[in-house]
Write a protein that holds these residues in place. Structure first.
Motif, short mmCIF file in Angstrom:
data_model
loop_
_atom_site.label_atom_id
_atom_site.label_comp_id
_atom_site.label_asym_id
_atom_site.label_seq_id
_atom_site.Cartn_x
_atom_site.Cartn_y
_atom_site.Cartn_z
N ASP A 75 0.63 -0.68 -20.41
CA ASP A 75 2.00 -0.69 -20.92
C ASP A 75 2.62 0.70 -20.88
OD1 ASP A 75 1.93 -3.44 -21.44
OD2 ASP A 75 1.07 -3.13 -23.43
N GLU A 76 1.85 1.70 -21.26
CA GLU A 76 2.33 3.08 -21.26
C GLU A 76 2.68 3.54 -19.83
OE1 GLU A 76 0.00 7.07 -22.09
OE2 GLU A 76 0.35 5.95 -23.95
N VAL A 77 1.82 3.23 -18.87
CA VAL A 77 2.07 3.64 -17.49
C VAL A 77 3.24 2.87 -16.91
CG1 VAL A 77 1.08 3.78 -15.17
CG2 VAL A 77 -0.29 4.45 -17.14
N CYS A 78 3.41 1.60 -17.26
CA CYS A 78 4.58 0.83 -16.79
C CYS A 78 5.87 1.50 -17.27
CB CYS A 78 4.53 -0.61 -17.30
SG CYS A 78 3.35 -1.66 -16.43
N GLN A 79 5.91 1.88 -18.54
CA GLN A 79 7.09 2.54 -19.09
C GLN A 79 7.34 3.88 -18.39
OE1 GLN A 79 6.91 3.34 -23.30
NE2 GLN A 79 9.12 3.61 -23.44
N ALA A 80 6.28 4.66 -18.17
CA ALA A 80 6.43 5.95 -17.50
C ALA A 80 6.89 5.77 -16.05
CB ALA A 80 5.10 6.72 -17.54
N GLU A 82 8.77 3.32 -14.86
CA GLU A 82 10.19 2.98 -14.87
C GLU A 82 11.05 4.20 -15.18
OE1 GLU A 82 10.09 -0.42 -17.58
OE2 GLU A 82 10.41 -1.74 -15.84
N THR A 83 10.59 5.06 -16.08
CA THR A 83 11.31 6.29 -16.40
C THR A 83 11.39 7.21 -15.18
OG1 THR A 83 10.65 6.18 -18.72
CG2 THR A 83 11.31 8.34 -17.89
N ALA A 84 10.33 7.18 -14.35
CA ALA A 84 10.27 8.03 -13.16
C ALA A 84 10.97 7.41 -11.95
CB ALA A 84 8.81 8.33 -12.82
N GLY A 85 11.60 6.23 -12.12
CA GLY A 85 12.33 5.62 -11.03
C GLY A 85 11.64 4.46 -10.35
N GLY A 86 10.47 4.06 -10.86
CA GLY A 86 9.75 2.92 -10.30
C GLY A 86 10.19 1.62 -10.95
N LYS A 87 9.52 0.55 -10.59
CA LYS A 87 9.86 -0.77 -11.11
C LYS A 87 8.58 -1.57 -11.35
CE LYS A 87 12.43 -4.94 -9.92
NZ LYS A 87 13.27 -5.61 -8.95
N VAL A 88 8.56 -2.31 -12.45
CA VAL A 88 7.44 -3.21 -12.75
C VAL A 88 7.76 -4.57 -12.13
CG1 VAL A 88 6.11 -4.36 -14.56
CG2 VAL A 88 6.91 -2.00 -14.90
N LEU A 89 6.88 -5.04 -11.24
CA LEU A 89 7.07 -6.35 -10.61
C LEU A 89 6.42 -7.45 -11.43
CD1 LEU A 89 6.30 -5.58 -6.85
CD2 LEU A 89 8.52 -6.00 -7.90
N VAL A 90 5.17 -7.25 -11.82
CA VAL A 90 4.39 -8.25 -12.55
C VAL A 90 3.50 -7.54 -13.55
CG1 VAL A 90 2.64 -10.08 -12.34
CG2 VAL A 90 4.29 -9.75 -10.50
N HIS A 102 1.64 -4.93 -11.35
CA HIS A 102 2.04 -4.55 -10.00
C HIS A 102 3.35 -3.78 -10.13
CE1 HIS A 102 -0.62 -6.97 -7.31
NE2 HIS A 102 -0.87 -7.54 -8.47
N LEU A 103 3.41 -2.60 -9.51
CA LEU A 103 4.56 -1.72 -9.61
C LEU A 103 5.10 -1.39 -8.22
CD1 LEU A 103 3.03 0.89 -12.11
CD2 LEU A 103 4.27 -1.19 -12.67
N LEU A 104 6.34 -0.94 -8.20
CA LEU A 104 6.93 -0.36 -6.99
C LEU A 104 7.22 1.10 -7.29
CD1 LEU A 104 9.62 -2.97 -5.84
CD2 LEU A 104 7.37 -2.57 -4.84
N ASP A 105 6.90 1.98 -6.33
CA ASP A 105 7.31 3.37 -6.48
C ASP A 105 8.79 3.46 -6.09
OD1 ASP A 105 7.50 3.61 -3.66
OD2 ASP A 105 5.63 4.72 -3.48
N PRO A 106 9.45 4.63 -6.27
CA PRO A 106 10.87 4.73 -5.96
C PRO A 106 11.22 4.40 -4.50
CG PRO A 106 10.23 6.55 -7.36
CD PRO A 106 8.96 5.84 -6.95
#
Length: 118
Positions: A75-80, A82-90, A102-106
């Motif tokens: 959860d902490e890394v998902c929030q970080a 998104e703050t850094a410009g990424g997106k949480v997919l799942v 699963h995340l997307l980088d910028p």
């Protein structure tokens, strides 16, 4: 298991798991072992190789081949991210208690993070 913030897993997700198993097994000599009805562990012949998994998406998610980073808190890394410009997919919890996202980088590159069960 890998150390926190190191790559500790890879995953291939596909709606054609038998074809993926045939392809990667034949091409690289990987072996597959049932772990759950829709998941198989992958072992590579490389000494000290990173383990992986083959997920049957059954068309319920995108096909993918991603690396997975072992993190202390999903959860902490998902929030970080998104703050850094990424997106949480799942974001989900597996049956054994493993937390996964699963995340997307910028730039739009997909990767996975996980925290194993306590």
């Amino acid at each position: 298991m890998s150390e926190v913030n190191g790559i500790g897993w890879f995953q291939i997700g596909t709606d054609q798991p038998e074809e993926a198993e045939r392809f990667y097994g034949g091409l690289f000599g990987w072996t597959f072992e049932a772990a759950a009805p829709a998941y198989r562990f992958i072992t590579t012949p490389a000494k000290d190789g990173i383990p992986g998994g083959l997920a049957d998406t059954s068309g319920g998610g995108p096909n993918h081949a991603v690396f997975s980073v072992h993190v202390a808190d999903v959860d902490e890394v998902c929030q970080a991210a998104e703050t850094a410009g990424g997106k949480v997919l799942v974001k989900r919890t597996a049956g054994d208690g493993t937390r996964i996202a699963h995340l997307l980088d910028p730039a739009g590159n997909q990767f996975q993070i996980f925290t194993p069960p306590a």
